[in-house]
Write a protein that holds these residues in place. Structure first.
Motif, mmCIF file in Angstrom:
data_model
loop_
_atom_site.group_PDB
_atom_site.id
_atom_site.type_symbol
_atom_site.label_atom_id
_atom_site.label_comp_id
_atom_site.label_asym_id
_atom_site.label_seq_id
_atom_site.Cartn_x
_atom_site.Cartn_y
_atom_site.Cartn_z
ATOM 1 N N ASP A 230 0.821 -1.205 0.000
ATOM 2 C CA ASP A 230 0.000 0.000 0.000
ATOM 3 C C ASP A 230 0.864 1.267 0.000
ATOM 4 O O ASP A 230 2.018 1.226 0.412
ATOM 5 N N ASP A 231 0.282 2.371 -0.448
ATOM 6 C CA ASP A 231 0.938 3.692 -0.400
ATOM 7 C C ASP A 231 2.328 3.649 -1.023
ATOM 8 O O ASP A 231 3.281 4.263 -0.513
ATOM 9 N N GLU B 132 -4.244 4.690 -6.473
ATOM 10 C CA GLU B 132 -5.133 5.187 -5.408
ATOM 11 C C GLU B 132 -5.498 6.641 -5.658
ATOM 12 O O GLU B 132 -4.722 7.382 -6.271
HETATM 13 CA CA CA Z 1 -3.240 3.600 0.457
#
Ligand code: CA
Ligand code: C2E
Ligand code: CA
Length: 539
Positions: free
Chosen positions: A442-443, A499
């Motif tokens: 993630d990220d 995202e």
């Molecule tokens: Ca994220």
């Protein structure tokens, strides 16, 4: 030792009495003196030796026959009492010295302890109240995620790591500051003449850099970071303890803002600290209700944000996002309460609850909407959760209980957490992979991955952080970065989710860059289950 000396002395006296010779006595007496000196009874021995020599010089030569024996006996009696008394006194002094040492030192690391530090703090504080030149700064250090080391690698490794950290601190900082272990994984430094922002920043930076170098402990390479709070003495303080309290408040700020950083205390933080404590209380209260039978009482909900296949323009799955309506009154942002939950350990029961809810929900939707029987669910995991013993087993149990296939679940871990606790992550990822569970970083782009580690993790999905996606249409550099990330992911056989897609242009650009999936307000916000159902029905 006193008893040994007593025996030797008596023996020497007895030898003297029997042989009626002073020489014989002194031949035996000499080793006795050497032993006494070796044992640290120098003063007692010197005194005895002095009396003996004086007696021999002034009286010994003149004494004859039975007089010599009486003299000998008298000398031995004096020697015996002297050495015995000296031994007792010295031993007592040594015990006292040891007790004092233990009272002010930390057993494990050998650093000074909390009691000593508080005392020194008081002394420095008193001086600083008298002179402007005696101002100083208190640095409060707390290791990040240290509890995790204890739970995953064991307490012995944890202890060894603390010793290694203490040694590093001792070598680098004890010369210029007063250093102590405050307790657990907390250390404190008192730095004199630490004036001005630049001075305290330089010390704090050195601390962060020194401590974040890897440690080799019991065959493990351990990376650990430190959060620091600093309070600088000034005339407005009335108590030395208040300086420590403020350094601690600043430390909590460092923790809340993502750890691995330092914060200087400012007065406004008191209000924030109070708010933080009240949030923590409310959160404790809300988590306790998770097991309540009455679902009406629940303050938490899981919302679902669709993940869209950019080519087919179809929902392929959701990300589960936790929502909290504090005391049923106000929504608190996850970015505010999740760090608190992580700090106090509440993320573990909360995370388990989210996983259970999300798996149950997605299974229900797979059944209710045959067109969406392949829907997947991404669930966020915090670093703290990774340290749960037998986490893979617990996840597997949830899958069994909810009757969801492993391939429908994607475990999301932020890049920074994955890289920071790399060994733990790698181990967990292997276990989850064996179960057939999907793994998602993630990220991505915010956490300094090394390519080697990214390769070794062998994850399935890379989620590009929103901060790159939001600039993709207006900045050439951002667009190039996204292109490189996508190519990198594909080279490592990962699919990509972008995202924070908010506009049609961003979606088009991502499509052009061969990004497989998108998630963002442009497609849908995170929504409660009933609204997702409406969406699935209309699709
Ligand atoms: Ca994220
Ligand atoms: P995240 O995992 O990166 O989740 C995506 C965040 O981006 C969500 O914020 C989502 O609402 C937001 N978002 C999605 N699309 C857009 C967009 O187009 N524009 C903008 N500006 N934002 C968008 P949210 O729900 O506030 O969550 C924040 C963070 O809290 C999450 O970031 C995640 O790290 C954490 N979090 C949320 N739920 C959980 C959970 O159940 N467990 C754990 N451990 N962390 C969670
Ligand atoms: Ca996420």
């Amino acid at each position: 030792m006193a008893i040994a000396l007593l025996t030797l002395t008596t023996w020497a006296a007895y030898g003297g009495l029997r042989s009626q010779s002073l020489d014989y006595t002194y031949i035996i007496f000499l080793p006795l003196i050497l032993i006494a000196v070796q044992q640290g009874y120098e003063k007692a021995t010197l005194a005895v030796l002095f009396i003996n020599i004086m007696s021999v010089i002034f009286v010994g030569d003149k004494a004859q026959g039975s007089n010599a024996i009486i003299l000998q006996f008298g000398l031995m009696a004096v020697s015996f009492s002297g050495v015995l008394l000296g031994a007792i006194v010295t031993e007592r002094q040594q015990i006292q010295k040891q007790l004092y040492y233990r009272a002010i030192h930390d057993n494990l690391t050998g650093l000074y302890n909390r009691a000593w530090f508080l005392d020194r703090l008081k002394q420095n504080f008193t001086q600083s109240q008298q002179s402007d030149d005696a101002q100083f700064a208190v640095f409060f250090l707390d290791l990040d995620r240290f509890k995790g080391i204890n739970t995953t690698l064991g307490h012995i490794v944890g202890d060894q790591l603390l010793v290694a950290i203490a040694d590093r601190l001792k070598t680098r900082f004890s010369e210029h500051s007063k250093l102590a272990r405050f307790g657990g994984d907390e250390f404190v430094l008192l730095v004199e003449n630490c004036r001005g922002l630049a001075a305290f920043e330089s010390v704090a930076q050195q601390l962060c850099e020194t401590l974040s170098q890897p440690y080799q402990v019991s065959g493990y390479e351990i990376f650990i970071t430190v959060s620091i709070g600093v309070a600088v003495s000034n005339f407005s303080y009335e108590l030395s303890e208040n300086l420590l309290r403020d350094a601690d408040v600043a430390l909590r700020h460092s923790k809340a803002n993502g750890r691995s950083q330092y914060t200087l205390f400012i007065q406004e933080m008191h209000g924030q600290a109070a708010r933080q404590i009240s949030l923590e209380n409310d959160l404790q209260h809300a988590v306790r209700k998770l097991t309540a039978a009455n679902k009406q009482q629940l303050e938490f909900e899981v919302h679902y944000q669709p993940i869209i296949n950019l080519n087919a323009n179809e929902i392929t799955g959701f990300e589960a996002l936790l929502r909290w309506k504090k005391r049923h009154q106000e929504w608190v942002s996850p970015s505010e309460f999740i760090p608190v939950a992580e700090d106090v350990g509440l993320i573990v029961p909360l995370g388990t609850w989210v996983l259970q809810q999300a798996c149950e929900q997605i299974q229900t939707w797979q059944q209710a909407f045959p067109h969406f029987s392949q829907l997947s669910i991404a669930v966020n995991f915090s670093g703290r959760q990774l340290l749960q013993p037998a986490l893979a087993e617990a996840i597997s149990t949830v899958l069994q209980n909810t009757n969801l296939s492993a391939s429908s679940l994607k475990v999301e871990l932020t890049e920074s957490v994955a890289m920071q606790d790399f060994q733990v992550t790698e181990m967990l990822f292997r276990e989850l992979q064996a179960l057939g569970i999907g793994l998602s970083i993630d990220d991505f782009g915010t956490g300094y991955s090394s390519l080697d580690r990214l390769y070794r993790l062998n994850a399935n999905i890379l989620k590009i952080d929103r901060s790159f996606v939001e600039r993709i249409t207006c900045s050439r550099a951002a667009c190039e970065i996204v292109r490189v990330i996508i190519e990198l992911a594909h080279a490592l056989e990962m699919t990509v989710v972008a995202e924070g897609v908010e506009t049609t242009e961003q979606a088009a650009q991502l499509r052009e860059l061969h990004c497989e999936s998108g998630q963002g307000y442009f497609f849908a916000r995170p929504l409660p289950p009933r609204e997702i159902e409406r969406l699935l029905k209309s699709a």
